[in-house]
Design a protein around this motif. Sequence first.
Motif, PDB file in Angstrom:
ATOM      1  N   ASP A  28      -4.986   9.597  -3.846  1.00 37.01           N
ATOM      2  CA  ASP A  28      -5.852   8.710  -2.853  1.00 37.01           C
ATOM      3  C   ASP A  28      -6.019   9.397  -1.590  1.00 37.01           C
ATOM      4  O   ASP A  28      -4.925  10.131  -0.903  1.00 37.01           O
ATOM      5  CB  ASP A  28      -4.843   7.553  -2.503  1.00 37.01           C
ATOM      6  N   ILE A  45       0.839  -1.105   0.020  1.00 36.80           N
ATOM      7  CA  ILE A  45      -0.045   0.063   0.078  1.00 36.80           C
ATOM      8  C   ILE A  45       0.829   1.322  -0.201  1.00 36.80           C
ATOM      9  O   ILE A  45       1.856   1.242   0.798  1.00 36.80           O
ATOM     10  CB  ILE A  45      -1.116   0.100   1.205  1.00 36.80           C
ATOM     11  N   CYS A  63     -10.271  -3.470   2.164  1.00 39.66           N
ATOM     12  CA  CYS A  63     -10.425  -2.238   2.738  1.00 39.66           C
ATOM     13  C   CYS A  63     -11.591  -1.554   1.764  1.00 39.66           C
ATOM     14  O   CYS A  63     -12.322  -0.852   1.800  1.00 39.66           O
ATOM     15  CB  CYS A  63      -9.169  -1.368   2.617  1.00 39.66           C
ATOM     16  N   LEU A  64     -11.187  -1.939   0.277  1.00 37.36           N
ATOM     17  CA  LEU A  64     -12.346  -1.184  -0.639  1.00 37.36           C
ATOM     18  C   LEU A  64     -12.717  -2.077  -1.519  1.00 37.36           C
ATOM     19  O   LEU A  64     -13.509  -1.880  -2.460  1.00 37.36           O
ATOM     20  CB  LEU A  64     -11.495  -0.098  -1.431  1.00 37.36           C
ATOM     21  N   ASN A  72     -10.488   2.196   7.199  1.00 39.38           N
ATOM     22  CA  ASN A  72     -10.937   3.398   7.487  1.00 39.38           C
ATOM     23  C   ASN A  72     -12.502   4.015   7.135  1.00 39.38           C
ATOM     24  O   ASN A  72     -12.905   4.935   7.320  1.00 39.38           O
ATOM     25  CB  ASN A  72      -9.962   4.425   7.204  1.00 39.38           C
ATOM     26  N   SER A 130      -4.898  -2.779   5.794  1.00 41.65           N
ATOM     27  CA  SER A 130      -5.170  -1.389   5.220  1.00 41.65           C
ATOM     28  C   SER A 130      -4.011  -0.592   5.639  1.00 41.65           C
ATOM     29  O   SER A 130      -3.254  -0.706   6.407  1.00 41.65           O
ATOM     30  CB  SER A 130      -6.629  -0.811   5.574  1.00 41.65           C
ATOM     31  N   CYS A 131      -4.010   0.913   5.089  1.00 46.00           N
ATOM     32  CA  CYS A 131      -3.167   1.895   5.313  1.00 46.00           C
ATOM     33  C   CYS A 131      -3.198   2.440   6.621  1.00 46.00           C
ATOM     34  O   CYS A 131      -2.550   3.101   7.239  1.00 46.00           O
ATOM     35  CB  CYS A 131      -3.000   2.900   4.330  1.00 46.00           C
ATOM     36  N   CYS A 145      -4.163  -3.521  -0.536  1.00 47.20           N
ATOM     37  CA  CYS A 145      -5.658  -2.725  -0.171  1.00 47.20           C
ATOM     38  C   CYS A 145      -6.631  -4.034   0.373  1.00 47.20           C
ATOM     39  O   CYS A 145      -7.305  -3.579   1.284  1.00 47.20           O
ATOM     40  CB  CYS A 145      -5.989  -1.712  -0.985  1.00 47.20           C
ATOM     41  N   HIS A 180       0.782   4.063   0.959  1.00 43.66           N
ATOM     42  CA  HIS A 180       1.017   4.889   2.364  1.00 43.66           C
ATOM     43  C   HIS A 180       1.997   4.093   3.352  1.00 43.66           C
ATOM     44  O   HIS A 180       2.127   4.550   4.373  1.00 43.66           O
ATOM     45  CB  HIS A 180      -0.380   5.323   2.802  1.00 43.66           C
TER      46      HIS A 180
HETATM   47  S1  SF4 Z   1      -7.853   1.416  -0.360  1.00 31.91           S
HETATM   48 FE1  SF4 Z   1      -7.637   1.375   1.978  1.00 31.91          FE
HETATM   49  S2  SF4 Z   1      -5.559   0.315   2.224  1.00 31.91           S
HETATM   50 FE2  SF4 Z   1      -5.604   1.213   0.151  1.00 31.91          FE
HETATM   51  S3  SF4 Z   1      -4.857   3.413   0.321  1.00 31.91           S
HETATM   52 FE3  SF4 Z   1      -7.231   3.528   0.240  1.00 31.91          FE
HETATM   53  S4  SF4 Z   1      -7.610   3.548   2.395  1.00 31.91           S
HETATM   54 FE4  SF4 Z   1      -5.748   2.795   2.231  1.00 31.91          FE
END
Ligand code: SF4
Lengths: 201, 470
Positions: free
Chosen positions: B128, B107, B410-411, B429, B346-347, B407, B109
């Motif tokens: 992002d 990821i 997370c999404l 998040n 996740s980040c 990721c 971040h």
């Molecule tokens: S998709 Fe989720 S894990 Fe990936 S950068 Fe965005 S918030 Fe972070």
Amino acid sequence: MDKFTTHTGLGVPLRRSNVDTDQIIPAVYLKRVTRTGFEDGLFAAWRNDPSFVLNNEAYAGASVLVAGPDFGTGSSREHAVWALMDYGFRVVISSRFGDIFRGNSGKAGLLAAKVDEKVVQKLWDHLDDNPGAQITVDLESRTVRAGEGPDAIEDSFDIDDYTRWRLLEGLDDIGITLSHDDDIATYEATRPSFKPVTLHA
Amino acid sequence: MGRTLSEKVWDEHVVRSSAGEPDLLYIDLHLIHEVTSPQAFEGLRLSNRRVRRPDLTIATEDHNVPTVDWDKPIADPVSRTQVETLRKNAEEFGVRLHPLGDAEQGIVHVVGPQLGLTQPGMTIVCGDSHTSTHGAFGAIAFGIGTSEVEHVLATQTLMQDKPKTMAVTIDGALPDGVSAKDLILTLIAKTGTGGGQGYIVEYRGEAIRELSMEARMTICNMSIEWGAKAGLIAPDETTFAYIKDKPEAPKGAEWDQAVAHWKSLVTDEDAVFDKEIVLDAAEVTPFVTWGTNPGQGVPLGAAVPNPDDFEDADEKVAAEKALTYMGLEAGTPMREVRIDTVFLGSCTNGRMEDLRTAADIIQGHHVAEGTRFLVVPGSARVRLQAEDEGLHKIFLDAGAEWRGAGCSMCLGMNPDILAPGERSASTSNRNFEGRQGKGGRTHLVSPEVAAATAVRGTLSSPADLTLARA
Ligand code: SF4
């Protein structure tokens, strides 16, 4: 980018607040690598619902979306703006926008007009009573108008001067910045050498 | 008058400013991934432009890559196209890329900080919204849209209006077993998802200074979830110690110069913020969300709220809608909510400390019957280090799935998604409708709560496990 001075088009009431960019276009549509053709992903989760407002024949060909507060919050995906524009929207009216969404809109040529919450309510009522009614959004005078006679709606909207100027002129960001190339080069010459780089000779 | 930290960093990056126009801001580091960059590169190509500073640009594959079989061709054709497009673009424009299978892939971040590319006093952008994560180092870091990605590629600058400044002061100490995630979820529930709108937020105070770098990243990561443009924390010895000896950290004399400069990056005593919020860390408890935005949360010990208890009409309607979507009844204790899938990653919470914390809790226990537990390291480097420490074994022995970096859930852009109606406890998040898969229901939680929940199959804290054992 096309110049935007004034636009008159069919308005559609989206009676929902907090419509985040995941709802404008779900992540699954972000997988494409092209710049156009995102209209099929717009509000995808709601499009199967026959009672969803965009499925109402009366609003076919809409180009002015009147949405509840906090429209376009959440993820920074610019596809949200593209999807709205690919669908045919030129203007979104709301009392509050997500910051990134509003920035993305101005850059792509979609007008995000911020109005008082009461104006949204009036426009919603007007559109519900007169499905297919037109809304005029005049960027030069920063006004939004709808209806006629004693019930006519006319009010001002907020947009920052800079975005307004660019929309009026149809100016693309990169071109403007590249005209300041000397300033960038001068700045670069003074950057400290301890700042990291990603490539090493 | 003195200046705040964010004003100092901002001022240092102004290339050009003119009344009535946004500032032209220099960008120190541009992070790129496969989802928001293809159209930016396409734009460059269409207008015959080049990447101005490939040496300030780095790309990785994260958003839609598979977390199993990553050595095989990507099965999903669209994901494959995006990843291949990124590889082609990186090659054509001379951008450094960490592709799937590389030890530094992950990821975006998580990758920036662990390479040492994220440093105090920088401006960092990425297509992002959780770019705010990097603010933990005292950098101004924020998410941008794809046309801004193109703008940064072409000019290494961005046009930006200077945001207002806000101080969030967290006094006192966090109680045992309460983490940075609980703190930020509590803050968002108090301020609402729009509370930070228009501000760069500086998190400060005793509780913040006591946090590790990874915990600070968790806090800054979620700045965007209460609407802030960015969130940052003044760099201190904790920050310097984290960066030192990272692959891209300054070395030798440059290290000393850098640290000397970084030490100046604090808010002056007489500086004035446009807004201030104060929170007492001692009052924070394990916190979970019940609704469909990150502001809809309550302490784990509380019950699902009743929409009628909201005074604000909009909030009431939003709560009713959220409860319907989430399939929850007002008054149900959060601890009785059954969870189908636990997602650790996740980040926000996919770094080493998060995995260590969760492993520590789950060790000696087993994942509950009928619950699946997905552990997805934030980066390949995190995965490798966790395997070095034997954490993967602990997770596998407990019945969890040990995955590759990305990721992931997370999404829900890769195959890791929730089925309609399926309920997750997730350390990510966002709990938006459909975020983790169409019809999926998400409860945001800390790594501690995630691990305990995996064991009990209902939303739980580690304390519940000790009680059960005794
Ligand atoms: S998709 Fe989720 S894990 Fe990936 S950068 Fe965005 S918030 Fe972070």
